[in-house]
Motif scaffolding. Structure first.
Motif, PDB file in Angstrom:
ATOM      1  N   GLN B 233      35.199  26.734  37.091  1.00 48.31           N
ATOM      2  CA  GLN B 233      33.840  26.464  37.547  1.00 48.31           C
ATOM      3  C   GLN B 233      32.983  27.734  37.487  1.00 48.31           C
ATOM      4  OE1 GLN B 233      32.684  23.299  38.109  1.00 48.31           O
ATOM      5  NE2 GLN B 233      30.775  24.446  37.921  1.00 48.31           N
ATOM      6  N   LYS B 234      33.620  28.865  37.846  1.00 51.91           N
ATOM      7  CA  LYS B 234      32.896  30.133  37.805  1.00 51.91           C
ATOM      8  C   LYS B 234      32.482  30.457  36.363  1.00 51.91           C
ATOM      9  CE  LYS B 234      34.619  33.331  40.772  1.00 51.91           C
ATOM     10  NZ  LYS B 234      35.438  34.509  41.173  1.00 51.91           N
ATOM     11  N   ASP B 237      29.622  28.218  35.371  1.00 59.28           N
ATOM     12  CA  ASP B 237      28.376  28.648  36.024  1.00 59.28           C
ATOM     13  C   ASP B 237      27.770  29.860  35.319  1.00 59.28           C
ATOM     14  OD1 ASP B 237      28.639  26.605  37.811  1.00 59.28           O
ATOM     15  OD2 ASP B 237      29.466  27.843  39.438  1.00 59.28           O
ATOM     16  N   LEU B 240      26.343  28.767  31.940  1.00 61.75           N
ATOM     17  CA  LEU B 240      25.077  28.034  32.107  1.00 61.75           C
ATOM     18  C   LEU B 240      23.936  28.990  32.452  1.00 61.75           C
ATOM     19  CD1 LEU B 240      26.287  24.827  33.998  1.00 61.75           C
ATOM     20  CD2 LEU B 240      25.343  24.930  31.678  1.00 61.75           C
ATOM     21  N   LYS B 241      24.252  30.034  33.219  1.00 61.25           N
ATOM     22  CA  LYS B 241      23.216  31.009  33.571  1.00 61.25           C
ATOM     23  C   LYS B 241      22.753  31.763  32.316  1.00 61.25           C
ATOM     24  CE  LYS B 241      21.957  34.779  36.649  1.00 61.25           C
ATOM     25  NZ  LYS B 241      22.378  35.725  37.690  1.00 61.25           N
TER      26      LYS B 241
END
Lengths: 384, 384
Positions: B233-234, B237, B240-241
Motif C-alpha cells: 500500500q505504501k 501511495d 500515485l503521488k
C-alpha cells in the motif's frame, strides 16, 4: 528443421482476420511469414513479412506460393487442393493435410465420413443438384422441414437454409447439396482439438453457442458451456474421435448439437482457428492461434485450460446500415469490467456482416454473461 | 475527435519492441498508425500502417512527422522535445506531455523534482561534469561507495555504475551526472500508474524485481510482489503521488526501493510501457499496452487486476556469444505449464543484450516462480 532459424518460412493461404490473429502469434516466435490472398486490402497485410496477391483457387498461384515456404497452413478451406497435393509430394509440410481438407471441404463428403466412422451426426440425403430435392419430396423420401446445405463453399450461414416448403427452395443454387433432418436441440456446442505431427493431442473445454435467430450467426460463445459434466465429457469424447479419424495436424474445431435426449451429434468441423475459440485469447493459458502455430511447427502443445470464464460476442453490422462503418458507444462498453474489443478493420458495414468481436472475461460465468448482454445491447455497428 | 474514424492517425516515436507490442493493441481498435524510427530494420515496421525512417533527436524530422498525426506518443524518452513543444502549441496531442518528458529525460532534474515535491528518494549530489566528483571526494563531500548515474540517456543499465574507489570513475563519460547514496534495500519494486486526459487514474499491483548481480538487468519480474499488504500500500501511495505531481497522460512506471526499514524510495520513472509491465499481457485483465492506448485516446481505463499470478523472465544474450542468434531448448520450455515466449526478432546476439522475454502464469505465484527458474536455466540465447 529449426523453426527459429532465419531460413525458415511459414506460408498462410488467406489473409483475412483469422490469418491476422494467427500472424500476431508468429511474432512471439519471430517466424518469417508469407501470406497469399486475392485482396490487396487483406487485413493480414499489416502483420506479415511478405504479402502476395493472388487467387487461392488457382493451381499455379497456390503451387508457386507454396514452393517459397517450408510449412504451409490455411485460414480458409476454399483453396486449390490439387496444388497442395503436389506441394506435399514435393516435401512442403501442408497442415491441415490435403487428405483432411478433402474430407472437410465438401459437406456431403464430410457427412459420409461421419457415417463411415460411426460418428453420430444428423440423418441426411445427398443430392447432385438441388433440383433433385423436389422429386424426393414428391415420392416421400424427404419430409419438411429439413435443412438444405450447399456441399461446397458455405461460410457465415450462407449456403445453409431451413426449408419448410417447396417455395423455400426457390433461388437456391442448383448444385451439389445435402438435405439434413432438423434436430430439435438444447444447445449448440463446440470443442477445439489440436494435434501435432508427433501425435500429441489436446482438447479445449466445451463451449456453448447462442445463435441469432434470424441471421444464423453465432451471437455469444460461452466457455465453459453451462452443461453437465457428463454431457461435456460426451462432447469431448466425440470431438476426440472425429480428430483421431481425420488425423489432421493443427486445429480442428468440432461443432456439435446436444439433443433433447442429451445425445451429441456432430454438425460440422473446421480445420483451422475458429470463431468458437476467439474467447481463448483472453481466457486461456494458450490461445487457439498460438496453439495452431505450436502444432504445425511440431512444438509441444500448451495448456488448454482457462484462467477465467470467457464469453465472446460477435460484432455484426446492424440492420438498415450499409456503408462506411462507425462503432457507436465503444467508450461505453470499455467502462465495463473485463471487456476487450477486437475490431477487424473492415471499412464498409452491411447488415449481419462480421465486423469484429468483443471478449468478456470474469471469474464468474454468470456475471460475464450479464456483462456480455450489456455489451451487445450497447455497442452498435452502424454506417456514417 | 472520433478515434474510430478512418481520418484519425496515431503517431509513435520509436519503432522498437515496445512500440511493436503497443501496435498490436492498436489493431484491437483498428487505429491507423504511423511510426518514426532511425533504423530501416525497426521491429515495429511489421505492425504499423506507415513507417518513416528518421532521427528521433532531429527537430525537423520529429516536427514534420508529428504534423501528420492527431495523437503522438513515444516508446523511448530520447526524442527531440523542442519539436514536441511546437507540435503541442499547434494542437497535436502529445502524450506523455513535453512538461512530463522534461522532468523525466534528465535524471538530475528528475531527482530534484522528487525533492521539491516531498517524494522520498535516495540522497544524491548533482555534478555538471563527472570530473567534479573527485574534488567532492577529496573535500569529504562524498564518500564511497556511491552510485554514479549519467543524467542523460541511460538505458538497460548503461549510464549507471557503482563506484567504490576513484579508479571506478575511469572511463566514465565526463558529462552531467549524479552521485547517489547506496541504499541497502530488501527489494526493488515497481508500480505502473495510468492516467487519461479526463483525469481517471488507475494503478497496477506492485511487482517485485530480481536483478542479475553482474549485468544490472532485471532477471525476473513477479506479480504480485511477495511483500506485506502494508508495504504494498505504501508503494502504491508513493507511485500515485509521483503520478499526480507529474500529471502525465498514459503510463508511468515507477521504480522503487523497499529499504531494510520498509521505507519506500523512488528510484526512477518511465512515461511509457515498461519492462516491469510485460507480465500483464498474459496475467492482467487489461495489459499495459492496451491501457496506454486507452489512456492517450481518452477512453475509459480497464481493470488492472490480475487473472493469475505472472512472472516475466528477461531473455538476454549469453556471455561468450556474439553473432547470429539461436534460441536453444525453446521446445523444452514450451513443455512447461503456462509458458509464453516473446522473441523480439533481433538477428544478432551479444552478452546481456535483451533478446526477448518469457512469461509464466499460474494460479500460484510460488509454483510460477519454480517454473520461471526452470525456464531461465533451460533456454539459452547463444550464437550459431
Amino acid at each position: 528443421m529449426n523453426y527459429f532459424s532465419s531460413d525458415f518460412k511459414l506460408g498462410i493461404l488467406g489473409g483475412g482476420q483469422l490469418g491476422k490473429m494467427l500472424l500476431y502469434e508468429t511474432r512471439k516466435f519471430d517466424i518469417h511469414t508469407k501470406v497469399l490472398d486475392p485482396s490487396p486490402e487483406a487485413p493480414s497485410k499489416i502483420a506479415c513479412n511478405e504479402f502476395f496477391e493472388g487467387d487461392l483457387l488457382d493451381y499455379d498461384t497456390v503451387y508457386n506460393f507454396g514452393k517459397k515456404v517450408d510449412v504451409l497452413t490455411i485460414e480458409i478451406e476454399n483453396v486449390n487442393t490439387k496444388a497442395l497435393e503436389k506441394l506435399e509430394s514435393e516435401g512442403v509440410k501442408v497442415y491441415p493435410q490435403t487428405d483432411a481438407l478433402h474430407i472437410i471441404q465438401n459437406k456431403a463428403t464430410q457427412k459420409l465420413f461421419y457415417v463411415d466412422n460411426n460418428i453420430p451426426t444428423a440423418p441426411f440425403s445427398r443430392f447432385a443438384y438441388t433440383s433433385e430435392i423436389e422429386d424426393s419430396v414428391a415420392n416421400g423420401g424427404l419430409t419438411f422441414p429439413f435443412v438444405w446445405k450447399s456441399a461446397q463453399f458455405g461460410y457465415d450461414g450462407q449456403g445453409v437454409k431451413v426449408v419448410r416448403s417447396l417455395k423455400d427452395l426457390e433461388g437456391l443454387p442448383n448444385s451439389e447439396c445435402i438435405a439434413e433432418t432438423m434436430i430439435p436441440f438444447k444447445n449448440e456446442l463446440a470443442v477445439i482439438v489440436v494435434r501435432n505431427p508427433s501425435g500429441q493431442t489436446v482438447s479445449y473445454p466445451v463451449v456453448e453457442m447462442e445463435f441469432h435467430p434470424e441471421a444464423n450467426q453465432v451471437e455469444y460463445v460461452l466457455c465453459p458451456a453451462r452443461i453437465s459434466d457428463e454431457v461435456a465429457q460426451k462432447a469431448i469424447d466425440v470431438a476426440l474421435k472425429v480428430s483421431e479419424k481425420i488425423q489432421h495436424i493443427g486445429i480442428l474445431a468440432v461443432e456439435m448439437f446436444q439433443t433433447k435426449d442429451d445425445e451429441i451429434l456432430v454438425n460440422e468441423v473446421a480445420p483451422r482457428p475458429h470463431n468458437s475459440g476467439h474467447y481463448s485469447i483472453e481466457a486461456s493459458y494458450t490461445n487457439q492461434f498460438e496453439q495452431h502455430i505450436r502444432a504445425i511447427l511440431d512444438l509441444p502443445l500448451g495448456s488448454t485450460e482457462s484462467k477465467v470464464a470467457g464469453i465472446m460476442v460477435n460484432l455484426v453490422g446492424a440492420e438498415g446500415h450499409t456503408g462506411e462503418v462507425v462503432y457507436q458507444n465503444m467508450e461505453k462498453i470499455l467502462q465495463l469490467d473485463g471487456v476487450t474489443p477486437h475490431i477487424y478493420g473492415k471499412k464498409q458495414t452491411r447488415p449481419f456482416r462480421k465486423m469484429g468481436h468483443v471478449t468478456i472475461v470474469n471469474q464468474d460465468i454468470a456475471q460475464a454473461r450479464k456483462i456480455a448482454e450489456k455489451v451487445k445491447n450497447t455497442i452498435k455497428v452502424i454506417s456514417k
